[in-house]
Each structure stands twice: as structure tokens, then as C-alpha cells.
Design an enzyme around this catalytic site. Structure first.
Site, short mmCIF file in Angstrom:
data_model
loop_
_atom_site.label_atom_id
_atom_site.label_comp_id
_atom_site.label_asym_id
_atom_site.label_seq_id
_atom_site.Cartn_x
_atom_site.Cartn_y
_atom_site.Cartn_z
N THR A 1 0.87 -1.17 0.00
CA THR A 1 0.00 0.00 0.00
C THR A 1 0.91 1.22 0.00
OG1 THR A 1 -1.66 -1.23 1.23
CG2 THR A 1 -1.79 1.15 1.40
N SER B 1 -7.07 -2.31 6.59
CA SER B 1 -6.31 -1.86 7.76
C SER B 1 -5.81 -0.44 7.60
CB SER B 1 -5.11 -2.78 8.00
OG SER B 1 -5.53 -4.09 8.34
N GLY C 1 1.62 -1.19 4.75
CA GLY C 1 2.08 -2.28 5.60
C GLY C 1 1.05 -3.35 5.86
N GLY C 2 -0.09 -3.35 5.13
CA GLY C 2 -1.09 -4.38 5.36
C GLY C 2 -1.55 -4.37 6.80
#
Length: 571
Positions: A382, A454, A474-475
Site C-alpha cells: 500500500t 487496515s 504495511g497491510g
């Protein structure tokens, strides 16, 4: 880089100053903090930061800069920047003080089904939700950026798109960081002919110093510049998307594209240490779960700790463990699921906090979602960018195509990568996604639904005035990265550059592991955490915060995470 004709003369006059300002923020080992009185921007790519600074130089506002940067990142940061994905924006209107959030998350196609990634035996089909056309949700980025511009922009839409067109049409020079990143995905970027011709035309991705030219993407951006969202969701680009779907077994149709709409939502808001913090509400879990972690930690005294103290890291992990348990059970698209209102309630959080032992780690099997008694059986790639201006306008945008280079499939003829966001749904009860996150009924696949995220673009106000703009990729690690960065500034008193660079820890309930950035914590700290009862695992650096700080005089400074190739600059 050439620009719209009416702006070229001013650009070449200002370019030396702008590039100097950016270089001050990106020199290795530099500790110079540069403050700006007009606007500041921090992004994952120097070329995109350069675009944002240019918009400020041309008297654009923070919203104009955010739109131009978002489109530029689709060209110069292909691993995550996109027009084929979606995301979230948290904004402050400096004129009224109003804070709003814009949801331009992807949606499941109308033909999507709950069990679409399972075989006849109910077993998950390998890579079905992460690779190729069937992994893609309906993109939202173009509609979202246009909605932001329509509501708050001050410069012409076509002018803001032009910067990205030039970067795609004329190309940009690939640096060592981007070359190494693309090389690590070389096999995936050669899997589809449409992707190979863009990123690996000779079977190899570009080397450092070579120029990456994307003519088809430039043409797509021209149509978007001329027609707005219609240039993407209808006409030849839409035809190309649907043709690619049909060729590779995807589900997105013309009807899915024309039906897509971004949604303005109320932000998540809470007070932490007298600061007003605003972030994204569901279908992002980021705002609520960051809020839970901070509020759970709020009563503790930090005076004797540092960000690397085992006592602090233990408590941070325990609070994160409980928050992620709630995430798995209670969060999803609010159009399809009633998200409980009490997840940030002080009484509820006090009851959760009471179960924490400051000297001993519980196992995740002992930690259930807090509103029930039974536990339920996203990407490093992301990207986030932050923008702020002297008028009090603040923009935090996190957007994504999910895992690195998304579905790895470029839309033939239109030159952009499609997302693989369908993997962010709970594809089966208890089955982890690409980031090890599990989910339940709240996040099951349904037609038209927005998958849980997230992402946590965040604004922080001090005495009702701008203070921090931040976020991270960072998921599943986005949430803990943002929470730690806020704590580094607010509780540990670190300058922004130090707070962004500080080593990170992460716990997400399942798997039951406390992750530490490799080589960043000494052996005594690690051994202390093991004695607390944590299962500790070191892993490669994670998160890439791009943040802006506003001091009491209203001057702005930016910081771009040293883990990436980004830059901060301003005017």
C-alpha cells in the site's frame, strides 16, 4: 519534466529551489528540519513529491496537491500507486474546520459469490484471490480523487492530471531502489503479456538509470484529464477493462464500472492526551483499532520508558492483541454489517485493559473479541501520502492495489495494473489472507460490498489546530505502525524524523507472534520479551510512514520514512 505550457516558465525558475528543498529532506544521514509556510507534502516517491511542491508553487491548495500526487504515484510508484485500486482520504477543510473522510475503496463485482475462491470440496484455491483478473475488485481511485477535487479543489482538473501524463509519456529515470524492487517481482511482472510489455519488455525489468515510459497509461490519463471519471468508467478504458476480464476469467463488467460511487463518511474521532485524533471509519478497521490501542495505553505512565523498553513493548503488544481480536469479529462494510458502537467506549476499554498482566503475556487463545465469549474460527505495498497547507487544509490519503503490483495484471491497451483487493475479504472462515489476518461473517464476500481494510490515514489536532498528518502502508502492520508513530511524538517527545525512523514492533492476535524489525532491538530486550511469555520473531523492516508536523506558529515540516525511497518537501 515538461509541464502544461502556461506553467513551464515559472517551473524552470522555481525548480532549483524546489529540488533543493526536497534534497534537504532526503540526503542520507541528514538531520536538517526544513519548515515551510505555504504547504508541505510527504510521499513514497521523490517525483511525486516534486509534483506536489509544484502545485503549491502554482498557488494550488492541499487538495489540488493531493489529487496531482495521487495520479503521479500511479506512474512513478507502480508497486502501490494506482488508478486501478482504491483507498481512503481523511481531510480537514481549513475554511470551516470540518473533518470528513472519503471512502473510495474497491467493491466486489456483482457476480462475486461468498465461495468464489473455494473448490467443490470447500478448499481454498491457491492464488485465486491474489493473482490475475478474478482477484480484482471494481477500482475506486479515479472516482475518489475526482470527488475530492470537485468538493475542495481550486485548480483545473486537467491541469492536475497533466503532471502524471507527462511523467508517463516522457518517462522518468528509475533509481536503484525502484530497480531493485521491480527486479524482485520480475517473474510476476512477466506472467501476463500485457504486464510484460510495460514492465519487462525484454524479459527484464528496467535497470537503475534507465527510463520507464508508459505510453498506454499516458493515453488513459489524457482521457481522465479530458473527461473526468467518465474517461475511466466508460468508453475505451472501460472496454479495455472488460476485455481483460473476459480474456482472463475476471468478473468486472461495464455495469460494475458505471455503478461505482465513492462515499463521504463521518470520521472516527477520539481524544488522546488532550489531542483530537481523526481517522477512517469502516470499511477500514484502521481508525478504530489504532484508537483502541492508544486508548488502552493512555492511563500508563511512560516517563521511565523509551520506545525500545521491553516493559512498553510488552504492553503495546498486549493491547494490540486485544484490538486485533476485535477487528476479526466486529469490523466490515457498514452497508452490510452493523459495526458495534462501543468499541471505543471508555467503560468497554477499561474492562479489556483489566485483563492485562503487566508482567506476563497471555496467549492469543486466551484473548477473545471483547463483546462475545467465543473467538471466530492487507499489503506491505500500500502507499500513503500526507499534504497540508497554510490555510489549515489537511489531507491524509492511503490507497492501494493490495499486494505488490496488485494482481500482476495490466489492463491491455490502457496500461495500468489491476488490484487484487478481493483477498481482503474473508475468503473462508478462519483462513488467513496474504497478511495472516483472519475474518468472519462481517467481512465475507458479497456483491457490491467493500472489503475490510487496515488503512489508517490520520489527522491529529492540538487545540483544534493542525498538528500531525500521517499514515503508512504495511497491510496488517499499518495499524501498529501508525499507533507507534503517534506515541513516539506525543508520549516519547521525539522529533518527527526520529519518530518516523524509530524501530517497530507488531502483534495482530493471530498468528500469536510478536514481530520485531530485524537487527533493530538488542538481545537483552528480546530476551526480556521472551521471559514475559511472548513468541518473538524478527522480520524485515515494515511500514513506510509519510508525515507532516505543524508547529505552534503554523509552519510545516515533513518526514519521509527512511525504509523507502520517498521524499518530503514544501513551499
Amino acid at each position: 519534466m515538461s509541464l502544461p505550457k502556461s506553467y513551464r516558465r515559472r517551473w524552470f525558475t522555481l525548480a532549483p529551489f524546489i529540488l533543493c528543498a526536497i534534497s534537504l529532506m532526503t540526503c542520507e544521514g541528514a538531520r536538517v528540519t526544513r519548515f515551510y509556510d505555504t504547504g508541505a507534502v510527504a510521499t513514497a516517491a521523490p517525483e511525486a513529491t516534486e509534483v506536489g511542491v509544484k502545485v503549491f508553487a502554482d498557488r494550488g491548495n492541499a487538495f489540488d496537491a493531493a489529487v496531482a500526487v495521487g495520479l503521479a504515484l500511479a506512474v512513478v510508484h507502480p508497486v502501490a500507486g494506482n488508478i486501478g485500486g482504491g483507498g481512503f482520504a481523511v481531510i480537514r477543510d481549513g475554511r470551516t474546520g470540518a473533518i470528513r473522510t472519503l471512502d473510495f475503496r474497491e467493491t466486489a463485482p456483482a457476480a462475486a459469490t461468498t465461495n468464489m475462491y473455494l473448490n467443490d470440496s470447500g478448499v481454498v484455491i491457491d492464488s485465486a484471490s491474489t493473482f490475475g483478473a478474478r482477484a480484482a475488485g471494481v477500482p475506486g481511485t479515479v472516482a475518489g480523487l475526482h470527488a475530492l477535487w470537485k468538493e475542495y479543489g481550486s485548480r483545473p482538473w486537467s491541469e492536475l492530471v497533466e503532471y502524471a501524463i507527462v511523467l508517463a509519456d516522457s518517462g522518468f529515470v528509475v533509481d536503484e531502489h525502484l530497480a531493485a524492487e521491480m527486479r524482485s517481482y520480475e517473474k510476476d511482472l512477466s506472467a501476463f503479456e500485457e504486464t510484460r510489455v510495460v514492465f519487462a519488455p525484454d524479459g527484464q525489468t528496467p535497470a537503475a538509470g534507465e527510463r520507464l515510459v508508459q505510453k498506454d497509461l499516458a493515453n488513459t490519463l489524457r482521457l481522465i484529464g479530458e473527461q473526468g471519471p467518465q474517461g475511466f468508467y466508460t468508453g475505451e478504458v472501460a472496454d479495455d477493462i472488460v476485455a481483460t476480464m473476459q480474456k482472463y476469467g475476471g468478473l468486472i463488467t461495464h455495469e460494475d464500472l458505471t455503478a461505482y460511487r465513492p462515499v463521504w463518511r463521518e470520521p472516527v474521532h477520539y481524544v488522546f492526551d488532550s489531542l483530537d485524533i481523526y481517522s477512517m471509519a469502516p470499511p477500514s478497521s484502521g481508525g478504530i483499532i489504532v484508537g483502541q490501542i492508544l486508548k488502552l495505553l493512555e492511563p500508563y505512565k511512560f516517563e521511565s520508558w523509551t520506545p525500545s523498553s521491553p516493559e512498553y513493548l510488552h504492553l503495546f503488544a498486549e493491547m494490540a492483541r486485544m484490538a486485533y481480536a476485535d477487528r476479526a469479529e466486529y469490523l466490515g462494510d457498514p452497508a452490510f454489517f452493523d459495526v458495534p458502537r462501543q468499541l471505543l467506549d471508555s467503560t468497554y476499554l477499561a474492562a479489556r485493559r483489566a485483563g492485562v498482566d503487566p508482567l506476563h503475556a497471555r496467549t492469543s487463545a486466551e484473548v477473545n473479541p471483547g463483546l462475545s465469549t467465543v473467538a471466530p474460527v492487507e499489503s506491505d505495498q500500500t502507499t500513503h501520502y500526507s499534504v497540508c497547507d497554510a490555510r489549515g487544509n489537511m489531507v491524509a490519503i492511503t490507497y492501494t492495489i493490495n499486494t505488490g503490483y496488485g494482481s500482476k495484471l495490466v489492463v491491455g491497451g490502457s496500461g495500468f495494473l489491476l488490484n487484487n483487493e478481493m483477498d481482503d475479504f474473508a475468503i473462508a472462515p478462519g483462513v488467513p489472507n496474504a497478511y495472516g489476518l483472519v475474518g468472519g461473517e462481517a467481512n465475507r464476500i458479497e456483491p457490491g460490498k467493500r472489503m475490510l481494510s487496515s488503512m489508517a490515514p490520520t489527522l491529529v489536532l492540538k487545540n483544534r489546530e493542525p498538528y500531525l498528518v500521517l499514515g503508512s502502508p504495511g497491510g496488517s502492520r499499518i495499524i501498529t505502525t501508525v499507533a507507534q508513530t503517534i506515541l513516539n511524538v506525543v508520549r516519547f517527545g521525539q522529533p518527527l524524523e526520529q519518530a518516523v525512523a524509530q524501530p517497530r514492533a507488531h502483534h495482530q492476535w493471530l498468528p500469536d507472534v510478536l514481530y520485531l524489525e530485524q537487527g533493530k532491538f538488542d538481545i537483552n530486550t528480546i530476551q526480556s520479551l521472551i521471559r514475559y511469555g511472548h513468541v518473538v520473531e524478527e522480520r524485515s523492516p515494515f511500514g513506510e510512514v509519510h508525515a507532516i508536523f505543524v508547529n505552534e506558529a503554523g509552519l510545516m515540516s515533513g518526514a519521509s520514512d527512511p525504509r523507502g525511497r520517498g521524499a518530503a518537501g514544501g513551499f
